[in-house]
Motif scaffolding. Sequence first.
Motif: not given
Length: 84
Positions: A62-67, A47-50, A34-37, A39-43
Motif C-alpha cells: 500500500t506504499g506504507y512502510h515501517t520505521v 482515503p482511510n477507508t480505501i 488507480v491511486g488511493i486518493r 479511488t477515494a474521490r471516484l467512489h
Amino acid sequence: RILSGLRRSTKKSGRKPMPADRLEAIKRSLENGVGIRATARLHNASPNTIIRIAREIMPGRTGYHTVEDDQNASSQHRENTVAA
C-alpha cells in the motif's frame, strides 16, 4: 445499569457495513492501479477507508512502510555508498 439496558435492547449499534458492490468496485479500482486518493474521490469514500481495504487485499503493497524498513533501507544505502 447501562450495560444491562444495552443487552436488553434489540437495536443494533454502530455503523452499517459498506455495501458489497461498492466494496468490490473499490477493490477493482485498486487492482487496476488507480491511486488511493483517486479511488477515494471516484467512489466517494474516505482515503482511510480505501487504505484499509487496500491493506486487506494487498498486504505490504500500500506504499506504507515501517520505521524498521526505513532503517534497513538507510543502512543498505550507506553500505553501498561506502563501498563505491
